[in-house]
Scaffold this active site. Structure first.
Site, PDB file in Angstrom:
ATOM      1  N   ASP A   1      -1.017  19.272   8.598  1.00 56.14           N
ATOM      2  CA  ASP A   1      -2.531  18.980   8.646  1.00 56.14           C
ATOM      3  C   ASP A   1      -2.779  18.287   7.290  1.00 56.14           C
ATOM      4  OD1 ASP A   1      -2.368  20.372  11.125  1.00 56.14           O
ATOM      5  OD2 ASP A   1      -3.813  21.942  10.314  1.00 56.14           O
TER       6      ASP A   1
ATOM      7  N   HIS B   1       0.782  -1.223  -0.049  1.00 56.79           N
ATOM      8  CA  HIS B   1       0.102   0.032  -0.155  1.00 56.79           C
ATOM      9  C   HIS B   1       0.793   1.306   0.060  1.00 56.79           C
ATOM     10  CE1 HIS B   1      -3.856   1.925   0.758  1.00 56.79           C
ATOM     11  NE2 HIS B   1      -2.997   3.001   1.234  1.00 56.79           N
TER      12      HIS B   1
ATOM     13  N   HIS C   1      -4.791   9.435  13.043  1.00 55.01           N
ATOM     14  CA  HIS C   1      -6.105   9.277  12.161  1.00 55.01           C
ATOM     15  C   HIS C   1      -5.756   7.816  11.264  1.00 55.01           C
ATOM     16  CE1 HIS C   1      -4.309  11.662   9.024  1.00 55.01           C
ATOM     17  NE2 HIS C   1      -5.183  10.873   8.075  1.00 55.01           N
TER      18      HIS C   1
ATOM     19  N   HIS D   1      -1.484   6.945  11.143  1.00 50.41           N
ATOM     20  CA  HIS D   1      -0.334   7.472  11.139  1.00 50.41           C
ATOM     21  C   HIS D   1      -0.590   8.844  12.058  1.00 50.41           C
ATOM     22  CE1 HIS D   1      -2.564   8.721   7.526  1.00 50.41           C
ATOM     23  NE2 HIS D   1      -2.348   9.767   7.605  1.00 50.41           N
TER      24      HIS D   1
END
Length: 373
Positions: A295, A252, A325, A289
């Site tokens: 941001d 991935h 997140h 991560h």
């Protein structure tokens, strides 16, 4: 933005790990990528007993947030005509993100504050600008350099753009070992064709934005009267259908593999339909991560957003620096039931922290932080 790999050749290894990141995780573990410089810097993979998003409460400014831009009300009457009145929802010193529903403009617009990148979420029409005319459609990126005079002549139906305003010049990332034709062949880029301006002999007003304020300049003729041009600075267009994502059937790839444009201290990425990883042990969803240096903002445009629940077209998620997140709990098993993704999304990663505007706070999905439960 620094895109240089400074990772060590021989990283340390401790405890229960996997030989290859994102593949064959130790049973009962959750992998987190703890990385600097947006996946380009030094990195350690952590193998946890619980998901790092397994919180029960979050209080404070780093709470993950989601906004439904479909609910944004038209801007109040002011010095910006309703035909072109972007509503800013996130911003910092380098970039501002706006939602705009352009109508037929009987005036011209020029941004003296920065470059404009319009992503056409819905609608289509014609762009008239300093360099000529250019038709546009859903899924187009329109890159408009600072100082260009332009207006939209939209076609029928709803018109909605994500406008990414950059204080710096917007450029293309270096494709390095992938070669000059990776992601998209430069030959698919379209540029305006000179054309006689519409209504050349009536008075025209140019609305020039500088430091957020509008100056109006009136001419007795249409100032978009260029009959020819040559050079390498112009408006240009590319559609997401012409962008071909880099994929790996065994691994991935990080979001940085999908970089489309660069600005000073931010990057724009395009997440587009692609086949899932084929190897049995390879992760198929974005890994957890920590957002150490950037941001992360995602605008969802089309398709099924397999890694997020409760997200639809026209919605935005914002994950600030300093908070984890990753995929929602049902996303990992759900990814095993499909062969490919069908989502279209635009990501903006910013080095400096963003702040939400009052307009964004009015359309926030308040329970988004709890969607990982």
């Amino acid at each position: 933005m620094k895109l240089v790999n400074e990772t060590s050749l021989f990283p340390l290894r401790k405890g229960r790990i996997t030989r290859q990141a994102h593949v064959d995780l130790p049973e009962g573990t959750y992998e987190e990528e703890f990385a600097r410089q947006g996946f380009f810097g030094r990195t350690t993979h952590l193998y946890r007993a619980h998901p790092p998003t397994g919180w029960t409460d979050i209080e404070g400014p780093l709470r993950p947030r989601s906004y439904d831009l479909n609910r944004l009300a038209p801007p109040a009457a002011g010095d910006r005509p309703a035909a072109f009145a972007p509503t800013c929802f996130l911003r910092n010193e380098d970039v501002a993100l706006h939602w705009v529903r352009p109508g037929a403009m009987d005036f011209l617009y020029r941004n003296a504050d920065g470059d404009d990148v319009h992503y056409v979420h819905r609608g289509g029409g014609r762009l008239e600008c300093t360099f000529g005319v250019l038709d546009y459609a859903q899924g187009d990126y329109l890159v408009i350099p600072r100082g260009t005079t332009y207006r939209f002549l939209p076609g029928p139906g709803p018109q909605e753009h994500l406008l990414i305003e950059s204080a710096s010049e917007v450029t293309l990332p270096d494709r390095n070992q992938l070669g000059a034709h990776a992601l998209f062949d430069p030959a698919v880029i379209d540029t305006p064709e000179p054309e006689a301006p519409a209504e050349p002999d009536r008075p025209w007003t140019v609305h020039v934005k500088r430091r957020g304020e509008i100056t109006r300049v009136t001419y007795p003729f249409n100032p978009n009267d260029v009959v020819g041009w040559k050079g390498d600075l112009t408006v240009w267009r590319i559609n997401v259908k012409d962008i071909r994502p880099v994929v790996s059937p065994r691994y991935h790839l990080p979001p940085s593999a999908h970089s489309t444009f660069l600005g000073r201290n931010f990057v724009i990425c395009s997440f587009l339909p692609r086949p899932f990883e084929e190897e049995a042990g390879a992760m198929r969803v974005p890994f957890y991560h920590a957002n150490i240096d950037y941001d992360e903002v995602l605008f969802y445009s089309d398709g099924h957003f397999f890694s997020r629940e409760g997200i639809g077209p026209g919605m935005v998620t914002w994950h600030p620096q300093g908070i984890h997140h990753g995929p929602h709990p049902k996303a990992i098993p759900a990814s095993r039931l499909k062969d490919r993704t069908d989502e279209v999304a635009v990501m903006v990663d910013t080095l400096r922290p963003l702040e939400a505007t009052e307009a964004a706070r009015g359309v926030e999905n308040e329970a988004y932080w709890a969607s990982w439960k």
